[in-house]
Design a protein around this motif. Structure first.
Motif, PDB file in Angstrom:
ATOM      1  N   ASP A  38       0.847  -1.173   0.126  1.00  0.00           N
ATOM      2  CA  ASP A  38       0.186  -0.273   0.097  1.00  0.00           C
ATOM      3  C   ASP A  38       0.925   1.234   0.121  1.00  0.00           C
ATOM      4  O   ASP A  38       2.078   1.214   0.148  1.00  0.00           O
ATOM      5  N   ALA A  42      -1.725   4.651   3.013  1.00  0.00           N
ATOM      6  CA  ALA A  42      -3.085   3.979   2.768  1.00  0.00           C
ATOM      7  C   ALA A  42      -3.870   4.364   1.675  1.00  0.00           C
ATOM      8  O   ALA A  42      -5.177   4.415   1.365  1.00  0.00           O
ATOM      9  N   LEU A  44      -4.211   2.960  -1.280  1.00  0.00           N
ATOM     10  CA  LEU A  44      -4.814   2.227  -2.008  1.00  0.00           C
ATOM     11  C   LEU A  44      -5.907   1.420  -1.373  1.00  0.00           C
ATOM     12  O   LEU A  44      -6.980   1.577  -1.918  1.00  0.00           O
ATOM     13  N   THR A  45      -5.652   0.940  -0.003  1.00  0.00           N
ATOM     14  CA  THR A  45      -6.784   0.474   0.717  1.00  0.00           C
ATOM     15  C   THR A  45      -7.806   1.326   0.973  1.00  0.00           C
ATOM     16  O   THR A  45      -9.130   0.913   0.924  1.00  0.00           O
TER      17      THR A  45
END
Length: 202
Positions: A38, A42, A44-45
């Protein structure tokens, strides 16, 4: 867009029994190691995207980089965007130890990750991962994948089947399971979500 049927088996006994029933149709078994990354913030998540490096331990020099995004799973059918590229296994291992190397890697996937998700100067972090034993069966025109996924907090068993007609193929598979008295349930989260939650699905 990747479309898959995902059915969860309750335990190793069901997994073993189903594997024995379909033994004449067994094509291959793959040993997979999945490692996730990631952005440091964060990026991406928080946008429901997953960056993964997958190693095939039983195939020398085989490593795949993938980006999955916009997942939707309902009624045992999963839909999500998927983009894959081959990756040098030595570079893949180096990225686990030093995630900054992903920023310096020439790749369409990583270009998209930087441009679309805005992973900046703070770069990437390695989230860890899990191993998966995947048995592949060619049955009734379908490619069935039986997964035994080993997390550090337990093991899950799942059937996956990529399909262009998922409702039809899900019905065919459900009828087979019912005829043979094999219990199952619909998967309502993907493997990465299970890994993130650090608990097995109920």
């Amino acid at each position: 867009m990747e479309v898959e049927i995902k059915l969860r088996l309750p335990d190793s006994t069901s997994h073993q029994r189903l594997s024995e029933l379909l033994a004449p149709f067994h094509a291959k078994t793959l040993i997979q190691e999945n490692i996730f990354f990631d952005g440091a913030n964060a990026e991406l998540t928080s946008n429901l995207a997953v960056l993964r490096i997958r190693f095939y331990d039983d195939v020398e020099n085989c490593c795949v980089l993938s980006l999955k995004a916009k997942p939707k799973i309902s009624g045992g059918i999963s839909r999500m965007e998927e983009h894959e590229e081959p990756l040098d296994p030595l570079l893949g291992r180096a990225c686990i130890a030093e995630p900054w190397r992903l920023s310096a890697t020439s790749s369409e996937i990583l270009k998209r990750v930087r441009d679309e998700f805005g992973i900046g100067e703070n770069g990437f972090v390695c989230l860890g991962g899990f191993k998966n034993v995947r048995s592949v069966f060619d049955w009734n025109g379908l490619k069935l994948e039986f997964d035994e996924t080993s997390y550090d907090f337990g093991t899950c068993y799942e059937i996956e089947c990529e399909s262009s007609e998922p409702e039809r193929d899900k019905k065919l598979l459900e009828e087979f399971l019912g005829e043979n008295g094999i219990n199952y349930s619909y998967s309502n989260v993907n493997k990465f979500a299970v890994f993130q939650s650090r608990k097995l699905p109920e």
